[in-house]
Design a protein around this motif. Sequence first.
Motif, short mmCIF file in Angstrom:
data_model
loop_
_atom_site.label_atom_id
_atom_site.label_comp_id
_atom_site.label_asym_id
_atom_site.label_seq_id
_atom_site.Cartn_x
_atom_site.Cartn_y
_atom_site.Cartn_z
N UNK A 17 68.11 -22.34 65.29
CA UNK A 17 67.37 -21.02 64.61
C UNK A 17 68.26 -20.59 63.03
N UNK A 18 67.77 -20.25 62.34
CA UNK A 18 67.57 -19.93 60.95
C UNK A 18 69.13 -18.84 61.22
N UNK A 19 70.25 -18.93 60.60
CA UNK A 19 71.49 -18.13 61.29
C UNK A 19 71.22 -16.75 60.10
N UNK A 20 71.17 -17.00 58.44
CA UNK A 20 71.18 -16.91 57.45
C UNK A 20 70.59 -17.51 56.55
N UNK A 21 69.64 -16.50 55.24
CA UNK A 21 68.43 -17.27 54.54
C UNK A 21 68.95 -16.53 53.38
N UNK A 22 69.84 -16.99 51.92
CA UNK A 22 69.68 -16.60 51.25
C UNK A 22 68.65 -15.57 50.47
N UNK A 23 69.06 -14.50 50.13
CA UNK A 23 67.53 -13.45 49.70
C UNK A 23 67.50 -14.01 48.73
N UNK A 24 68.21 -14.43 47.13
CA UNK A 24 67.54 -15.40 46.21
C UNK A 24 66.81 -16.30 46.81
N UNK A 25 65.62 -16.49 45.72
CA UNK A 25 64.70 -17.34 45.48
C UNK A 25 64.90 -18.45 44.87
N UNK A 26 65.66 -18.26 43.27
CA UNK A 26 66.36 -19.00 42.95
C UNK A 26 67.87 -19.09 41.98
N UNK A 27 68.24 -19.83 42.05
CA UNK A 27 70.03 -19.43 41.64
C UNK A 27 70.08 -19.37 40.00
N UNK A 28 70.92 -19.07 39.26
CA UNK A 28 71.32 -18.16 38.38
C UNK A 28 71.56 -19.05 37.41
N UNK A 29 72.84 -19.35 38.19
CA UNK A 29 73.38 -20.35 37.41
C UNK A 29 73.64 -21.81 37.85
N UNK A 30 73.59 -23.27 37.41
CA UNK A 30 74.52 -24.72 37.77
C UNK A 30 75.48 -23.64 38.64
N UNK A 31 75.97 -24.71 39.93
CA UNK A 31 77.23 -23.98 40.76
C UNK A 31 78.88 -25.02 40.80
N UNK A 32 78.80 -24.02 40.79
CA UNK A 32 80.03 -24.86 40.27
C UNK A 32 80.59 -25.99 40.59
N UNK A 33 82.07 -26.75 40.71
CA UNK A 33 82.69 -27.63 41.09
C UNK A 33 82.41 -27.88 42.30
N UNK A 34 83.27 -26.70 42.71
CA UNK A 34 83.18 -26.66 43.76
C UNK A 34 82.27 -25.19 44.11
N UNK A 35 82.11 -25.89 45.85
CA UNK A 35 81.22 -25.19 46.27
C UNK A 35 81.82 -24.44 48.13
N UNK A 36 82.29 -22.85 48.38
CA UNK A 36 82.45 -23.07 49.87
C UNK A 36 82.13 -21.95 50.22
N UNK A 37 81.66 -22.47 51.44
CA UNK A 37 80.98 -21.00 52.08
C UNK A 37 82.21 -21.10 53.76
N UNK A 38 81.78 -19.60 54.10
CA UNK A 38 82.79 -19.49 54.42
C UNK A 38 82.22 -18.40 55.70
N UNK A 39 82.30 -19.37 57.74
CA UNK A 39 81.49 -19.02 58.50
C UNK A 39 82.37 -18.37 59.62
N UNK A 40 81.99 -16.88 59.77
CA UNK A 40 82.92 -16.70 61.34
C UNK A 40 82.27 -16.18 62.23
N UNK A 41 82.78 -15.78 63.14
CA UNK A 41 82.28 -15.16 64.23
C UNK A 41 83.72 -14.85 65.77
N UNK A 42 84.00 -14.21 65.61
CA UNK A 42 85.66 -13.67 66.07
C UNK A 42 85.23 -13.72 67.86
#
Length: 117
Positions: free
Chosen positions: A44-69
């Motif tokens: 299942x798609x848990x989350x979809x970014x609401x943006x339809x395109x990026x505004x800038x180039x991603x940085x050299x370090x990309x972080x994603x944090x997922x939590x479910x207590x």
Amino acid sequence: MARHNRDGVGEDQVGFQYGISYQPDWLRHVKVTRTLPSGRQSTKTLFRNPADRRERKPGRRVRTHITCPEQGVDLEVVVHCGGEQVGRVVVSCQVPGADGNGEEILFTLEQGFAPAR
């Protein structure tokens, strides 16, 4: 220059709520795969970014944090190579199952934006 992380939420197949902190110019969506009580595997798609395109180039370090207590999930994925080279990251996580045994769930993080204008 990369932008700061944004926060989002999502719900999986069995009703658990997740918090997602994501890099807005890299992460397109997060999918969760788990085995349902019937024995069938479900994605299942848990989350979809609401943006339809990026505004800038991603940085050299990309972080994603997922939590479910409720499930004891607190994971962070860091990609160190510039966000344009890595297209997909899959993370396997063990959580308590309904029968008291551990259950494996998979999180798939995908990029896939059109380049910034």
